[in-house]
Design a protein around this motif. Structure first.
Motif, PDB file in Angstrom:
ATOM      1  N   PHE A   1       0.835  -1.206   0.000  1.00 44.49           N
ATOM      2  CA  PHE A   1       0.000   0.000   0.000  1.00 44.49           C
ATOM      3  C   PHE A   1       0.866   1.251   0.000  1.00 44.49           C
ATOM      4  CE2 PHE A   1      -2.331   3.324   2.272  1.00 44.49           C
ATOM      5  CZ  PHE A   1      -3.437   3.422   1.443  1.00 44.49           C
ATOM      6  N   ASP A   2       1.939   1.254   0.783  1.00 44.75           N
ATOM      7  CA  ASP A   2       2.834   2.415   0.823  1.00 44.75           C
ATOM      8  C   ASP A   2       3.503   2.646  -0.530  1.00 44.75           C
ATOM      9  OD1 ASP A   2       2.217   2.945   3.444  1.00 44.75           O
ATOM     10  OD2 ASP A   2       4.030   2.017   4.265  1.00 44.75           O
ATOM     11  N   ASP A   3       3.890   1.553  -1.206  1.00 47.48           N
ATOM     12  CA  ASP A   3       4.488   1.690  -2.532  1.00 47.48           C
ATOM     13  C   ASP A   3       3.493   2.298  -3.511  1.00 47.48           C
ATOM     14  OD1 ASP A   3       6.803   0.576  -1.590  1.00 47.48           O
ATOM     15  OD2 ASP A   3       6.469  -1.403  -2.478  1.00 47.48           O
ATOM     16  N   GLY A   4       2.271   1.802  -3.468  1.00 48.63           N
ATOM     17  CA  GLY A   4       1.246   2.318  -4.381  1.00 48.63           C
ATOM     18  C   GLY A   4       0.908   3.770  -4.105  1.00 48.63           C
ATOM     19  N   SER A   5       0.814   4.128  -2.838  1.00 46.98           N
ATOM     20  CA  SER A   5       0.478   5.518  -2.522  1.00 46.98           C
ATOM     21  C   SER A   5       1.653   6.439  -2.850  1.00 46.98           C
ATOM     22  CB  SER A   5       0.076   5.663  -1.055  1.00 46.98           C
ATOM     23  OG  SER A   5       1.138   5.315  -0.205  1.00 46.98           O
ATOM     24  N   GLY A   6       2.868   5.949  -2.721  1.00 45.13           N
ATOM     25  CA  GLY A   6       4.034   6.747  -3.111  1.00 45.13           C
ATOM     26  C   GLY A   6       4.049   7.009  -4.610  1.00 45.13           C
ATOM     27  N   LEU A   7       3.719   5.976  -5.392  1.00 44.98           N
ATOM     28  CA  LEU A   7       3.646   6.174  -6.843  1.00 44.98           C
ATOM     29  C   LEU A   7       2.543   7.155  -7.207  1.00 44.98           C
ATOM     30  CD1 LEU A   7       4.169   2.520  -8.124  1.00 44.98           C
ATOM     31  CD2 LEU A   7       5.709   4.449  -8.403  1.00 44.98           C
ATOM     32  N   LEU A   8       1.426   7.063  -6.509  1.00 48.31           N
ATOM     33  CA  LEU A   8       0.321   7.984  -6.769  1.00 48.31           C
ATOM     34  C   LEU A   8       0.724   9.417  -6.438  1.00 48.31           C
ATOM     35  CD1 LEU A   8      -2.604   8.240  -7.657  1.00 48.31           C
ATOM     36  CD2 LEU A   8      -3.274   7.876  -5.288  1.00 48.31           C
ATOM     37  N   ARG A   9       1.427   9.620  -5.332  1.00 45.36           N
ATOM     38  CA  ARG A   9       1.903  10.959  -4.980  1.00 45.36           C
ATOM     39  C   ARG A   9       2.867  11.489  -6.031  1.00 45.36           C
ATOM     40  NH1 ARG A   9       3.465   9.182   0.204  1.00 45.36           N
ATOM     41  NH2 ARG A   9       1.569   8.963   1.381  1.00 45.36           N
ATOM     42  N   ALA A  10       3.755  10.640  -6.521  1.00 46.11           N
ATOM     43  CA  ALA A  10       4.724  11.065  -7.532  1.00 46.11           C
ATOM     44  C   ALA A  10       4.016  11.447  -8.833  1.00 46.11           C
ATOM     45  CB  ALA A  10       5.734   9.950  -7.791  1.00 46.11           C
ATOM     46  N   ARG A  11       3.016  10.667  -9.198  1.00 45.97           N
ATOM     47  CA  ARG A  11       2.293  10.981 -10.435  1.00 45.97           C
ATOM     48  C   ARG A  11       1.519  12.284 -10.305  1.00 45.97           C
ATOM     49  NH1 ARG A  11      -0.027   4.968 -11.734  1.00 45.97           N
ATOM     50  NH2 ARG A  11       1.947   4.096 -12.442  1.00 45.97           N
ATOM     51  N   SER A  12       0.893  12.499  -9.165  1.00 47.77           N
ATOM     52  CA  SER A  12       0.132  13.740  -8.993  1.00 47.77           C
ATOM     53  C   SER A  12       1.075  14.946  -8.953  1.00 47.77           C
ATOM     54  CB  SER A  12      -0.742  13.683  -7.739  1.00 47.77           C
ATOM     55  OG  SER A  12       0.041  13.562  -6.587  1.00 47.77           O
ATOM     56  N   ALA A  13       2.261  14.786  -8.377  1.00 47.95           N
ATOM     57  CA  ALA A  13       3.234  15.885  -8.370  1.00 47.95           C
ATOM     58  C   ALA A  13       3.702  16.189  -9.790  1.00 47.95           C
ATOM     59  CB  ALA A  13       4.422  15.525  -7.484  1.00 47.95           C
ATOM     60  N   ALA A  14       3.950  15.145 -10.574  1.00 53.07           N
ATOM     61  CA  ALA A  14       4.365  15.353 -11.965  1.00 53.07           C
ATOM     62  C   ALA A  14       3.260  16.039 -12.760  1.00 53.07           C
ATOM     63  CB  ALA A  14       4.727  14.017 -12.601  1.00 53.07           C
ATOM     64  N   LEU A  15       2.019  15.680 -12.482  1.00 50.63           N
ATOM     65  CA  LEU A  15       0.894  16.317 -13.168  1.00 50.63           C
ATOM     66  C   LEU A  15       0.796  17.792 -12.792  1.00 50.63           C
ATOM     67  CD1 LEU A  15      -1.476  15.871 -15.056  1.00 50.63           C
ATOM     68  CD2 LEU A  15      -2.842  15.235 -13.067  1.00 50.63           C
ATOM     69  N   ARG A  16       0.999  18.111 -11.504  1.00 47.56           N
ATOM     70  CA  ARG A  16       0.975  19.517 -11.082  1.00 47.56           C
ATOM     71  C   ARG A  16       2.076  20.317 -11.773  1.00 47.56           C
ATOM     72  NH1 ARG A  16      -0.273  17.290  -5.968  1.00 47.56           N
ATOM     73  NH2 ARG A  16       1.913  17.359  -5.395  1.00 47.56           N
TER      74      ARG A  16
END
Length: 76
Positions: free
Chosen positions: A42-57
């Motif tokens: 879960f931590d790996d998945g949420s970390g990837l999600l945070r990275a993707r949202s930061a890249a989108l911003r």
């Protein structure tokens, strides 16, 4: 010796209690391992999600900055 059957039952009960405690502790160890594995996933998945949202911003911010500029027409 009327206490002998009572003592035997107490010893048998203690042995059974010890056996059950060992099984419960082993089961808790397995549950703890499974929870740790799930938490890591879960931590790996949420970390990837945070990275993707930061890249989108960042991409949206770059797009907003470049939208305000007018392309050069080549005139001097």
């Amino acid at each position: 010796m009327p206490y002998l059957p009572s003592a035997a039952l107490v010893l048998l009960g203690l042995a059974l209690l010890g056996f059950l405690l060992v099984r419960v502790v082993r089961g808790l160890g397995r549950v703890r391992t499974a929870i740790g594995t799930a938490k890591g996933t879960f931590d790996d998945g949420s970390g990837l999600l945070r990275a993707r949202s930061a890249a989108l911003r960042v991409a949206l911010a770059d797009r907003k900055r470049s939208a305000g500029r007018v392309a050069s027409t080549g005139r001097s």
